[in-house]
Design an enzyme around this catalytic site. Sequence first.
Site, PDB file in Angstrom:
ATOM      1  N   LYS A  30      49.631  93.893  -2.318  1.00 21.36           N
ATOM      2  CA  LYS A  30      48.270  93.771  -2.374  1.00 21.36           C
ATOM      3  C   LYS A  30      47.712  94.326  -3.525  1.00 21.36           C
ATOM      4  CE  LYS A  30      43.572  95.061  -0.285  1.00 21.36           C
ATOM      5  NZ  LYS A  30      42.900  95.885   0.577  1.00 21.36           N
ATOM      6  N   THR A  34      39.183 100.387   4.064  1.00 21.72           N
ATOM      7  CA  THR A  34      37.773  99.567   4.853  1.00 21.72           C
ATOM      8  C   THR A  34      37.616 100.201   6.035  1.00 21.72           C
ATOM      9  OG1 THR A  34      38.165  97.722   3.138  1.00 21.72           O
ATOM     10  CG2 THR A  34      36.628  97.658   5.036  1.00 21.72           C
ATOM     11  N   ILE A  55      43.303  90.108   1.133  1.00 20.73           N
ATOM     12  CA  ILE A  55      43.045  90.824   2.019  1.00 20.73           C
ATOM     13  C   ILE A  55      41.795  91.425   1.639  1.00 20.73           C
ATOM     14  CG2 ILE A  55      43.509  93.291   2.889  1.00 20.73           C
ATOM     15  CD1 ILE A  55      46.438  93.130   2.515  1.00 20.73           C
ATOM     16  N   TYR A  96      50.549  98.645  -1.498  1.00 19.76           N
ATOM     17  CA  TYR A  96      49.196  98.399  -1.720  1.00 19.76           C
ATOM     18  C   TYR A  96      48.862  99.113  -3.206  1.00 19.76           C
ATOM     19  CZ  TYR A  96      44.168  98.803  -1.021  1.00 19.76           C
ATOM     20  OH  TYR A  96      42.700  98.586  -1.176  1.00 19.76           O
TER      21      TYR A  96
END
Length: 291
Positions: free
Chosen positions: A162, A47, A205, A134
Amino acid sequence: MFEGVYPALITPFKDNSQKDLDLEGLESNIEYLISCGVHGIVPCGSTGESATLTFEEHETVIEKAVEVADGRVPVLAGTGSNNTVEAVRFTKAAKDIGADGVLVLSPYYNKPNRSGLVKHYNILADLDIPVVVYNIPGRTGQNLAADLIIELAQHPNIVAVKEASGNIEQMSRIIEGTQDLDFSLLSGDDGLTLPILALGGKGVISVTANIAPKLMVQLYEQFKAGDIEGARKTHYKLAPLSRALFIETNPIPVKTASGLKGHAGGPVRLPLDEMAPNNLNTLKEVLKNYD
């Protein structure tokens, strides 16, 4: 170790020349999010357009996040790469700057074999900083299976995953297999936060938390307090926004929404581009329902 709502920060730019970070805007955004009760922040993730940040910019953004947070909330810095040497460099820098942990996406494009993945993550964990794995197969082209995550979780510095695979059964298996460890599963999909919390996940998240941080925190706190019906109502209140923020490739919509809501956003960097007019109109309509 990492629980609650962690906004995946956007990286505001003053223009799209790849020269000018908006550090004042980044500071303002972080202060706003902390004032809304978020439990941590995540600079330099997908992001945050980490793929188009130079190393110097990457380091500067983490430095600013650590400086502004000032110990009030943890800073979980994105340090992933498909090059282990580069990931080590990013991770060492984050540790030296003072980040509380690092978020490391699975190496993209290479599609490493299992032993390569284990070595990659263990090398980073051996740098003595908490590591959050992740898993986002939509961006990396490779899913990290539950048994692999459970194996990685045996390392004392690999503290969480995540999970953005969208596979609830896989997430359940990870939580089942790590119940006796100091290990957490965090949602990587805003729309799945509530069901993941119900399975035993510890937080999210979140992209949506950049735009509606109070609601995201409310959902988490309601669930923690046992107010399941309240959390369900908040989930459905957030659902249209979460969908709209992925109407195009993240972070195009969330940066656009941030600017529309009066926060620092700025342009995205190529090869990303501004939103299509029809999608922009859809996003504007949705945003009218969120203060």
